[in-house]
Each structure stands twice: as C-alpha cells, then as structure tokens.
Design a protein around this motif. Sequence first.
Motif, PDB file in Angstrom:
ATOM      1  N   ASP A 186       0.832  -1.212   0.000  1.00 18.10           N
ATOM      2  CA  ASP A 186       0.000   0.000   0.000  1.00 18.10           C
ATOM      3  C   ASP A 186       0.861   1.253   0.000  1.00 18.10           C
ATOM      4  OD1 ASP A 186      -2.301  -1.481  -0.007  1.00 18.10           O
ATOM      5  OD2 ASP A 186      -2.677  -1.292   2.149  1.00 18.10           O
ATOM      6  N   MET A 187       1.941   1.215   0.763  1.00 17.78           N
ATOM      7  CA  MET A 187       2.832   2.366   0.837  1.00 17.78           C
ATOM      8  C   MET A 187       3.441   2.678  -0.523  1.00 17.78           C
ATOM      9  SD  MET A 187       6.537   2.711   2.509  1.00 17.78           S
ATOM     10  CE  MET A 187       7.092   2.239   0.868  1.00 17.78           C
ATOM     11  N   LEU A 188       3.866   1.653  -1.261  1.00 18.70           N
ATOM     12  CA  LEU A 188       4.462   1.859  -2.575  1.00 18.70           C
ATOM     13  C   LEU A 188       3.456   2.433  -3.570  1.00 18.70           C
ATOM     14  CD1 LEU A 188       6.631  -1.381  -2.875  1.00 18.70           C
ATOM     15  CD2 LEU A 188       7.474   0.967  -2.676  1.00 18.70           C
ATOM     16  N   ALA A 189       2.219   1.961  -3.501  1.00 21.07           N
ATOM     17  CA  ALA A 189       1.178   2.478  -4.394  1.00 21.07           C
ATOM     18  C   ALA A 189       0.935   3.956  -4.123  1.00 21.07           C
ATOM     19  CB  ALA A 189      -0.108   1.674  -4.221  1.00 21.07           C
ATOM     20  N   GLN A 190       0.865   4.314  -2.853  1.00 23.56           N
ATOM     21  CA  GLN A 190       0.661   5.714  -2.506  1.00 23.56           C
ATOM     22  C   GLN A 190       1.898   6.542  -2.843  1.00 23.56           C
ATOM     23  OE1 GLN A 190      -2.155   7.161  -1.396  1.00 23.56           O
ATOM     24  NE2 GLN A 190      -3.185   5.175  -1.619  1.00 23.56           N
ATOM     25  N   GLY A 191       3.074   5.956  -2.661  1.00 19.39           N
ATOM     26  CA  GLY A 191       4.308   6.660  -2.989  1.00 19.39           C
ATOM     27  C   GLY A 191       4.400   6.990  -4.467  1.00 19.39           C
ATOM     28  N   ASP A 192       3.941   6.086  -5.313  1.00 19.10           N
ATOM     29  CA  ASP A 192       3.930   6.330  -6.756  1.00 19.10           C
ATOM     30  C   ASP A 192       3.017   7.505  -7.092  1.00 19.10           C
ATOM     31  OD1 ASP A 192       4.437   5.688  -9.565  1.00 19.10           O
ATOM     32  OD2 ASP A 192       2.372   4.975  -9.584  1.00 19.10           O
ATOM     33  N   ARG A 193       1.831   7.506  -6.497  1.00 18.32           N
ATOM     34  CA  ARG A 193       0.879   8.604  -6.722  1.00 18.32           C
ATOM     35  C   ARG A 193       1.458   9.946  -6.267  1.00 18.32           C
ATOM     36  NH1 ARG A 193      -2.458  11.286  -3.341  1.00 18.32           N
ATOM     37  NH2 ARG A 193      -1.967   9.871  -1.608  1.00 18.32           N
ATOM     38  N   ILE A 194       2.048   9.954  -5.093  1.00 17.05           N
ATOM     39  CA  ILE A 194       2.600  11.191  -4.537  1.00 17.05           C
ATOM     40  C   ILE A 194       3.783  11.673  -5.369  1.00 17.05           C
ATOM     41  CG2 ILE A 194       3.842  12.124  -2.535  1.00 17.05           C
ATOM     42  CD1 ILE A 194       2.046  10.186  -0.822  1.00 17.05           C
ATOM     43  N   ALA A 195       4.653  10.751  -5.775  1.00 26.11           N
ATOM     44  CA  ALA A 195       5.827  11.121  -6.561  1.00 26.11           C
ATOM     45  C   ALA A 195       5.438  11.745  -7.892  1.00 26.11           C
ATOM     46  CB  ALA A 195       6.706   9.891  -6.786  1.00 26.11           C
ATOM     47  N   GLU A 196       4.438  11.200  -8.552  1.00 28.99           N
ATOM     48  CA  GLU A 196       3.972  11.761  -9.829  1.00 28.99           C
ATOM     49  C   GLU A 196       3.509  13.205  -9.652  1.00 28.99           C
ATOM     50  OE1 GLU A 196       3.718  10.654 -12.929  1.00 28.99           O
ATOM     51  OE2 GLU A 196       4.026   8.485 -12.859  1.00 28.99           O
ATOM     52  N   ALA A 197       2.753  13.453  -8.580  1.00 31.28           N
ATOM     53  CA  ALA A 197       2.237  14.806  -8.335  1.00 31.28           C
ATOM     54  C   ALA A 197       3.378  15.777  -8.021  1.00 31.28           C
ATOM     55  CB  ALA A 197       1.233  14.773  -7.184  1.00 31.28           C
ATOM     56  N   VAL A 198       4.358  15.315  -7.247  1.00 29.86           N
ATOM     57  CA  VAL A 198       5.481  16.179  -6.870  1.00 29.86           C
ATOM     58  C   VAL A 198       6.333  16.521  -8.088  1.00 29.86           C
ATOM     59  CG1 VAL A 198       7.642  16.236  -5.557  1.00 29.86           C
ATOM     60  CG2 VAL A 198       5.545  15.412  -4.464  1.00 29.86           C
ATOM     61  N   VAL A 199       6.669  15.531  -8.898  1.00 31.86           N
ATOM     62  CA  VAL A 199       7.501  15.777 -10.090  1.00 31.86           C
ATOM     63  C   VAL A 199       6.792  16.719 -11.052  1.00 31.86           C
ATOM     64  CG1 VAL A 199       8.483  14.714 -12.158  1.00 31.86           C
ATOM     65  CG2 VAL A 199       8.806  13.637  -9.924  1.00 31.86           C
ATOM     66  N   GLU A 200       5.505  16.517 -11.242  1.00 34.08           N
ATOM     67  CA  GLU A 200       4.750  17.376 -12.161  1.00 34.08           C
ATOM     68  C   GLU A 200       4.807  18.840 -11.724  1.00 34.08           C
ATOM     69  OE1 GLU A 200       0.251  17.776 -14.081  1.00 34.08           O
ATOM     70  OE2 GLU A 200       0.791  16.034 -12.861  1.00 34.08           O
ATOM     71  N   GLU A 201       4.710  19.090 -10.436  1.00 30.48           N
ATOM     72  CA  GLU A 201       4.759  20.469  -9.944  1.00 30.48           C
ATOM     73  C   GLU A 201       6.181  21.025  -9.997  1.00 30.48           C
ATOM     74  OE1 GLU A 201       3.316  23.059  -6.070  1.00 30.48           O
ATOM     75  OE2 GLU A 201       2.318  21.169  -6.570  1.00 30.48           O
ATOM     76  N   ILE A 202       7.174  20.194  -9.729  1.00 35.26           N
ATOM     77  CA  ILE A 202       8.573  20.654  -9.799  1.00 35.26           C
ATOM     78  C   ILE A 202       8.906  21.124 -11.206  1.00 35.26           C
ATOM     79  CG2 ILE A 202      10.971  19.840  -9.768  1.00 35.26           C
ATOM     80  CD1 ILE A 202      10.264  18.150  -7.335  1.00 35.26           C
ATOM     81  N   GLY A 240      12.895  16.895 -18.911  1.00 28.26           N
ATOM     82  CA  GLY A 240      11.771  17.133 -19.810  1.00 28.26           C
ATOM     83  C   GLY A 240      10.591  16.220 -19.593  1.00 28.26           C
ATOM     84  N   SER A 241      10.754  15.160 -18.778  1.00 23.58           N
ATOM     85  CA  SER A 241       9.664  14.212 -18.539  1.00 23.58           C
ATOM     86  C   SER A 241       8.941  14.545 -17.231  1.00 23.58           C
ATOM     87  CB  SER A 241      10.209  12.788 -18.479  1.00 23.58           C
ATOM     88  OG  SER A 241       9.189  11.884 -18.088  1.00 23.58           O
ATOM     89  N   ASN A 242       7.627  14.336 -17.245  1.00 25.78           N
ATOM     90  CA  ASN A 242       6.816  14.554 -16.044  1.00 25.78           C
ATOM     91  C   ASN A 242       6.372  13.253 -15.399  1.00 25.78           C
ATOM     92  OD1 ASN A 242       6.998  17.221 -16.711  1.00 25.78           O
ATOM     93  ND2 ASN A 242       4.803  17.619 -16.747  1.00 25.78           N
ATOM     94  N   SER A 243       6.603  12.145 -16.057  1.00 21.27           N
ATOM     95  CA  SER A 243       6.047  10.881 -15.574  1.00 21.27           C
ATOM     96  C   SER A 243       7.145   9.940 -15.091  1.00 21.27           C
ATOM     97  CB  SER A 243       5.240  10.202 -16.684  1.00 21.27           C
ATOM     98  OG  SER A 243       6.072   9.899 -17.784  1.00 21.27           O
ATOM     99  N   ILE A 244       6.753   9.057 -14.181  1.00 15.05           N
ATOM    100  CA  ILE A 244       7.657   8.037 -13.654  1.00 15.05           C
ATOM    101  C   ILE A 244       7.216   6.696 -14.216  1.00 15.05           C
ATOM    102  CG2 ILE A 244       8.557   6.950 -11.567  1.00 15.05           C
ATOM    103  CD1 ILE A 244       7.861   9.524 -10.071  1.00 15.05           C
ATOM    104  N   SER A 245       8.045   6.117 -15.074  1.00 14.54           N
ATOM    105  CA  SER A 245       7.631   4.897 -15.769  1.00 14.54           C
ATOM    106  C   SER A 245       8.081   3.626 -15.065  1.00 14.54           C
ATOM    107  CB  SER A 245       8.157   4.913 -17.210  1.00 14.54           C
ATOM    108  OG  SER A 245       9.568   5.072 -17.217  1.00 14.54           O
ATOM    109  N   ASP A 246       9.276   3.635 -14.499  1.00  9.82           N
ATOM    110  CA  ASP A 246       9.817   2.405 -13.919  1.00  9.82           C
ATOM    111  C   ASP A 246      10.405   2.671 -12.538  1.00  9.82           C
ATOM    112  OD1 ASP A 246       9.394   0.571 -16.142  1.00  9.82           O
ATOM    113  OD2 ASP A 246      10.896   1.780 -17.188  1.00  9.82           O
ATOM    114  N   TRP A 247       9.937   1.894 -11.551  1.00  5.03           N
ATOM    115  CA  TRP A 247      10.512   1.939 -10.212  1.00  5.03           C
ATOM    116  C   TRP A 247      11.488   0.783 -10.063  1.00  5.03           C
ATOM    117  CZ3 TRP A 247      10.069   5.838  -6.859  1.00  5.03           C
ATOM    118  CH2 TRP A 247       8.982   6.724  -6.978  1.00  5.03           C
ATOM    119  N   GLU A 248      12.596   1.071  -9.444  1.00  2.00           N
ATOM    120  CA  GLU A 248      13.612   0.054  -9.171  1.00  2.00           C
ATOM    121  C   GLU A 248      13.632  -0.227  -7.672  1.00  2.00           C
ATOM    122  OE1 GLU A 248      18.511  -0.303  -9.194  1.00  2.00           O
ATOM    123  OE2 GLU A 248      17.504   1.339 -10.254  1.00  2.00           O
ATOM    124  N   ASP A 249      13.611  -1.508  -7.303  1.00  2.00           N
ATOM    125  CA  ASP A 249      13.676  -1.866  -5.889  1.00  2.00           C
ATOM    126  C   ASP A 249      15.024  -1.458  -5.305  1.00  2.00           C
ATOM    127  OD1 ASP A 249      11.158  -2.981  -5.981  1.00  2.00           O
ATOM    128  OD2 ASP A 249      11.872  -5.030  -6.266  1.00  2.00           O
TER     129      ASP A 249
END
Length: 368
Positions: A186-202, A240-249
């Motif tokens: 659950d934490m990783l799923a929420q982390g992905d959502r939060i990271a996308e929003a943060v990168v987009e604003e940055i 130049g990218s706003n999206s996170i495509s691949d997470w690495e463990d």
Amino acid sequence: MKKISAVLLCTLLFITGCVQKSTEEEVLQNADTEQETSIVPSYQLSDENYRMILPYKTSQARGVIVNQLANRVDIDEMEQGLQRLSKEVFSPSDFYFQEGQYLTSGRIYDWIDGLNPEVETGSDEDTFRDNPRYLSHILEQNYLKHNDDGTVQIAGMSIGIALKSVYRFQTEIGGPYYYENISEEDMLAQGDRIAEAVVEEIRQEEGLADIPIMVALYREAEQASPVPGNFVARANVPGGSNSISDWEDVDEENILFPSAEGREKYYDDHEIVTSFGNEIAQFFPNYVGLIGEGFYVNGELQKLTIEVPIEFYGKAEVMGFTQYAYGLVQDMFSNYYDLEINITSSNQAESLIYRNAGDETPTVHIFH
C-alpha cells in the motif's frame, strides 16, 4: 597503553590521508543569479564525498524534516541515504552538492496536507484507519555542475519521499493514540501517486523543466524504533519528462542486534554481536548491554555500528575497557564491512573504535 598510542598516531595519519587537495580554490559565478559569486574549497574529505559550494546555503525547507519525522534516526538515515543513492546518478566527481533551494517550507506543508487523505475532526476510529496519512515529508537535494564559462548551475535534483509504516492517530484531542500498520504494498502504491504529483509540480519551476530528477521512496521505522527505516524504491526521471515509468527496488535495511529479527535474518552476525557482549560482561561488572545496528545492501553487511554504554569511575577504567574491546574486535569481527564501536557513559562519548572495510587493524580514539 603503547598499543593504543600507536593506534592514535595511525588515526592522525589516516585522517590526513583522507583529506585530498583536488584543485586550487575555485571562484564560481552562479548562472541562475548573476549577482552571486561562490567558491569551492580546494580540499575534500575523499573522492566519495561531494564537494560543496560556499557560502553554504541551508535548505529552503530547513527544519521541516524535524517536525515531520518522529524518530531522530529516520531523519539522519533519510538525509544520508538519499545522498548515498544520488551518487549512482550524480557522480561526486562531476557534481557539487547543495541543500534544496527550490521547495520551500510552505510548499512542503501544502503537499503534506494536500496529498494525504482528509479526515474530518471527530470521525470514528474506522474512518481514520481506512484513510491513513501516508506522507510524512519530502526532502530535496540539489546537484550542480561547473560550466565551461566559469559559472555553476543546477544540473540534477534528488527527491526523497518519507512514507509511514505505522499510522498513529487520535480520534479526539487529548484522547488515546491508535495505531494502524501500513503494508509495504500500500505504501508503494501511494508513494507512486505522490511522486507523480510532486515531479509534475517541480517541472513548473523555472530552471527545472529539463534537469534529471531521481526520486526515492523511504519507509519510516516505528516511532520508538532504535534503528531507522530504509529506502525501498527509486526511479530516474529524465529531463523534460513529467512521468515516472519504472521503479527500481532498493534492497537496503537496518537491523537491530540483538533482536529476534536479527537472529532470524542474519544469524551469524547476530551471534557475533551477542558473543561480543558476553565477553565484555565476563570482565566488566558495570556493563549493562549493547545496541548494535547492521546496515545491509542486497543482503550483504556494509556497516556494523555498536554502542556500548557502561559506567566508568575513572579514565584508567576507560583505557582498560577500550584496550580490551580493541582486542575483541581484532579476534571476532571480519573486515569486509565498516565497523564502528562507540563506548559511552551517561550519554557521554568515552572512546571510539572504528575500522574501514578492508583495513587490517582498527583505529582508536579516547576522548578527554
């Protein structure tokens, strides 16, 4: 005593050898602020450390991490761990380090409020449990490059996102605390959502649209844990990218010794630490126990830190104890990992024994 004195001499030689003069002191112009001139010191501790620009600039969100992370050990590990992961993306030989200069305290707090579920005051316990606040903090680190024209400017950024493993809450002010465990899934799923929003604003910030960003998710330890949590995933976002495509463990963990978890996961290391404590207990009646922390990457021990609190009644006792512990280190601990043994009394440092991975003999320092 002669043995310790010789080792102290080695300490001075070791420290001297670690400080390296790379080039003459550089005077740089900040490309983003034309009126600002900076210098880079001509000495650095080692090739593995980032050089920093002076005058030193503290983070625009200074102090927020202390308010948001309840456990002091998590604060240190998150800051140091993010820099450690950044070295694989932004090499210390090519980049300078600077604390975050773009994300202000206000923006961090806005994200914490806006990216966590909103629960109305007075809601029942089940509502709080079903809507845990995952996000604790967002840490920014900047990595700068030296341009050919003598200027320096940001060329990369690392973002650490601290997420809870246990949600602590109250249903009413002054009421009892309740606890809800948060699974890593659950934490990783929420982390992905939060990271996308943060990168987009940055990306909307001037000068940050085209720089690479490394994002890492940090799983906090429980509030009272004597050892910190650890980073669990990371992703590189190209310029130049706003999206996170691949997470690495990220396979890192901090393990308490002695403990049931340590015994189960790393039995041999657990037994060595336990035996070290047992040997001390046989000869020093004031010994009350020790706390060990093993840092592992991909299941391999990288650093073992042991704190030995003991009551001393004179410096001679400190010297004798340290010399005895030094001998145990030589006999019991392998040298393929960093080792640090802190000997303390009443929260005061008495002596330090440490050995870098690969070294044959430890270094000793006795505090006066």
